[in-house]
Design a protein around this motif. Structure first.
Motif, PDB file in Angstrom:
ATOM      1  N   LEU A  16       6.983  -9.544   6.422  1.00  0.00           N
ATOM      2  CA  LEU A  16       5.860  -8.755   6.926  1.00  0.00           C
ATOM      3  C   LEU A  16       6.156  -8.150   8.283  1.00  0.00           C
ATOM      4  N   MET A  32       0.281  -2.457  11.059  1.00  0.00           N
ATOM      5  CA  MET A  32      -0.184  -3.113   9.833  1.00  0.00           C
ATOM      6  C   MET A  32      -1.166  -2.213   9.068  1.00  0.00           C
ATOM      7  N   GLU A  33      -2.046  -1.543   9.816  1.00  0.00           N
ATOM      8  CA  GLU A  33      -2.977  -0.600   9.172  1.00  0.00           C
ATOM      9  C   GLU A  33      -2.204   0.507   8.474  1.00  0.00           C
ATOM     10  N   GLU A  35       0.828   0.339   7.343  1.00  0.00           N
ATOM     11  CA  GLU A  35       1.487  -0.210   6.150  1.00  0.00           C
ATOM     12  C   GLU A  35       0.493  -0.303   4.994  1.00  0.00           C
ATOM     13  N   ALA A  36      -0.722  -0.760   5.318  1.00  0.00           N
ATOM     14  CA  ALA A  36      -1.751  -0.892   4.276  1.00  0.00           C
ATOM     15  C   ALA A  36      -2.115   0.471   3.708  1.00  0.00           C
ATOM     16  N   PHE A  37      -2.205   1.461   4.606  1.00  0.00           N
ATOM     17  CA  PHE A  37      -2.517   2.821   4.166  1.00  0.00           C
ATOM     18  C   PHE A  37      -1.411   3.342   3.241  1.00  0.00           C
ATOM     19  N   MET A  39       0.604   1.576   1.471  1.00  0.00           N
ATOM     20  CA  MET A  39       0.551   0.834   0.208  1.00  0.00           C
ATOM     21  C   MET A  39      -0.529   1.411  -0.715  1.00  0.00           C
ATOM     22  N   GLN A  40      -1.682   1.727  -0.133  1.00  0.00           N
ATOM     23  CA  GLN A  40      -2.764   2.305  -0.944  1.00  0.00           C
ATOM     24  C   GLN A  40      -2.338   3.649  -1.524  1.00  0.00           C
ATOM     25  N   PRO A  72       2.090  -5.417  -5.380  1.00  0.00           N
ATOM     26  CA  PRO A  72       1.457  -5.477  -4.045  1.00  0.00           C
ATOM     27  C   PRO A  72       0.049  -6.065  -4.082  1.00  0.00           C
ATOM     28  N   SER A  76      -0.806  -9.326  -1.904  1.00  0.00           N
ATOM     29  CA  SER A  76      -1.802  -9.324  -0.826  1.00  0.00           C
ATOM     30  C   SER A  76      -2.868 -10.396  -1.063  1.00  0.00           C
ATOM     31  N   SER A  87     -10.168 -12.590  -0.549  1.00  0.00           N
ATOM     32  CA  SER A  87     -10.253 -11.128  -0.708  1.00  0.00           C
ATOM     33  C   SER A  87     -11.438 -10.730  -1.580  1.00  0.00           C
TER      34      SER A  87
END
Lengths: 255, 78
Positions: A16, A32-33, A35-37, A39-40, A72, A76, A87
């Motif tokens: 990570l 991190m945001e 990376e999440a964006f 990934m989406q 993913p 997550s 989650s």
């Protein structure tokens, strides 16, 4: 954390945090945001790509693109649960319309993909018949193309290493300049691409656009030439979009 | 981070830093963050963690309440 960290947690942490060990808390949070964006965006691109492949009758590619985002998603869920965050509880806490709308969008995308695949299997033909036929005539031409592909890959590796080295060098120089600055500079919290970066982007877009049209201009009107030309056009359009957006951001930063 | 309403008044961190004749780079180095983070913080775009807030308060010889108390009232991002 809900339990003592084990070797799996350490491995996950290492995976990570690759690249952000030296970041401070704000940079880490934004990273991190981002990376999440990313990934989406990848998940969305995979599922839209699966629908396109299913419509074109590519069963294996469609199935692979549907299944890839599962990794993913599961990763997550696992990571959050290891750190005591449920989650599903977060999902339940979000506004119901937002949760349902999102689920509906992905369900419809999946249903359309499955419908296209079922059509392909049931009738034996895809919804849209598209054949990409590439024929390389002659053993010599085949050898030359294979050699060029290998050389191209090797040059690509070298160019990417060189590019990365330049990026690291430029960033370190900028940080050294920033650390020794005697006066405040309130405008450099965001990354404003320099004129040189933008010129490079523009040059890449133009070169890609022109290079992609070569097979088409040289007389090839087959599927391969059309796909290369269209691919080049889309890629160049994406680069131009980034170039334009960077220009706007830069102009905003100067105001 | 981005997207938050910016404060019109000078941020207490900025005011105190200027009063002590420290540059953003010097403060950043002292508390162990990048200069961009100090910029974001002074612009009210970023609410620091309690640990960073404590380090900043210590570096400027003030308290977290004095430096970031008003931000909490304005509903700054936690």
């Amino acid at each position: 954390m809900s339990q003592r960290p084990g070797s799996m947690d350490h491995a996950a942490e290492r995976l990570l945090l690759s690249g952000v060990e030296q970041a401070d808390e704000r940079e880490r949070a934004v990273s991190m945001e981002a990376e999440a964006f990313g990934m989406q965006c990848t998940v969305l691109a995979c599922w839209v790509g699966a629908l396109v492949c299913a419509v074109l009758g590519q069963i294996t590619a469609a199935a692979a693109l549907v299944l890839v985002p599962v990794i993913p998603g599961c990763a997550s869920l696992w990571y959050a649960s290891r750190r005591g965050v449920n989650s599903y509880a977060l999902l339940a806490r979000a506004p119901l319309t937002q949760t349902l709308g999102r689920s509906l969008f992905f369900s419809v995308l999946l249903a359309l993909t499955v419908a296209a695949l079922v059509y392909r299997v049931y009738y034996g033909v895809p919804l849209v018949d598209f054949h990409l036929h590439v024929e390389v005539v002659g053993e010599d031409l085949r050898r030359v193309m294979a050699l060029l592909a290998v050389l191209g890959a090797a040059v690509g590796v070298l160019v990417s290493m060189l590019w990365l080295s330049i990026v690291v060098w430029v960033q370190r120089a900028a940080e050294r300049r920033g650390a020794t600055k005697d006066e405040d500079d309130d405008d450099d919290v965001d990354w404003h691409p320099t004129g040189r970066w933008r010129t490079g982007l523009l040059a890449c877009a133009v070169v890609t656009l022109l290079a992609a049209q070569v097979p088409w201009i040289l007389g090839g009107r087959d599927g391969f030439a059309v796909v290369v030309a269209l691919g080049g056009l889309i890629y160049a359009a994406a680069l131009l979009g980034i170039w334009w957006a960077a220009g706007r951001r830069r102009a905003r930063g100067r105001r | 981070m981005g997207g938050e309403p910016r404060q019109d008044a000078t941020h207490p961190v900025r005011a105190l830093r200027k009063a002590q004749k420290l540059t953003q780079a010097e403060l950043a180095q002292e508390v162990g963050v990048s200069r961009q983070t100090v910029v974001a913080l002074e612009r009210g775009d970023y609410a620091p963690s309690v640990f960073l807030a404590l380090r900043i308060a210590r570096a400027l010889g003030s308290t977290v309440e004095d430096l970031f108390g008003s931000q909490q009232e304005q509903g700054g991002r936690e």
